[in-house]
Scaffold this motif. Structure first.
Motif: not given
Length: 228
Positions: A122-129, A131-132, A138-139, A209-217
């Protein structure tokens, strides 16, 4: 309750595609040039390893110099050049031209394993990359929807490494230098471009639906309070 981004964000704050965020295709194109130079030098030199290695190293050094003059990060440039030099040393050490591609084969096998393990823990590398790249640390991982989306998107990248291993391995075992070069080109920048596009679609469609996207967890209020 969940924390949400402030209203009135500028267009520049809106989420780009993964290609915009990661810029992977340019580096992938550069990665194909030294292997092509190696194959050309090897063929023109009458299957001479030294001719192939010389052509690859000169091409790698020229690319590194051009990237540095353009202001690219020295670390990433030097890592690329180091990879070419290591591949050349392996081929010279074994005396087998196909071993110029051995480092690439092993690195793809290791990468496939790393991506699969990252999803499992549960630390998918796509999210890590990503996110950096976005400065989130890690937010993103405290947003269940983003965590799930990045996990699904990471399977796309894991599949690309598995595909390369399945193609490279029999060619390497058969000593097919020219075929290895063609496969390296075909399975580098076109595959990276495809993975960027497909994983972007997977991630976006995995978000509710309605999620603000990658920049806004969207972080639960409990997690926000714990950070303070």
């Amino acid at each position: 309750m969940v924390s949400t981004p402030e209203r009135g964000s500028s267009p520049a704050d809106r989420p780009e595609s993964l290609a915009d965020l990661l810029g992977g295709r340019r580096g992938a194109v550069d990665a194909t040039l030294p292997p092509v130079a190696f194959a050309v030098g090897w063929l023109v030199g009458g299957h001479s390893l030294w001719a192939g290695v010389g052509a690859a190293v000169v091409t790698g050094a020229a690319l590194a110099g051009w990237r540095l003059r353009r202001g690219d990060r020295p670390r990433s440039v030097l890592v690329g050049l180091l990879a070419v030099c290591v591949a050349a040393l392996v081929a010279l050490r074994t005396g087998r031209a196909e071993d110029f591609f051995l480092v690439q084969l092993l690195s793809n096998a290791a990468s496939a394993l790393a991506w699969v393990v990252s999803i499992a823990v549960r630390w998918p590398l796509l999210g890590v990359v990503v996110g950096v790249a976005l400065g989130q640390r890690s937010r993103w991982r405290r947003d269940p929807a983003l965590l799930r989306a990045y996990g699904r998107g990471s399977w796309v990248w894991a599949a690309t490494y598995v595909l390369r291993v399945l193609v490279f391995l029999p060619l390497w075992l058969g000593g097919q230098v020219v075929a290895l070069t063609v496969a390296r080109v075909a399975l580098t920048w076109p595959l990276v471009a495809t993975a960027l596009a497909v994983s972007w679609v997977v991630v976006r469609r995995s978000l509710p639906a309605g999620h603000p996207g990658l920049r806004h967890p969207v972080v639960p209020a409990v997690a926000v309070a714990a950070e303070r």
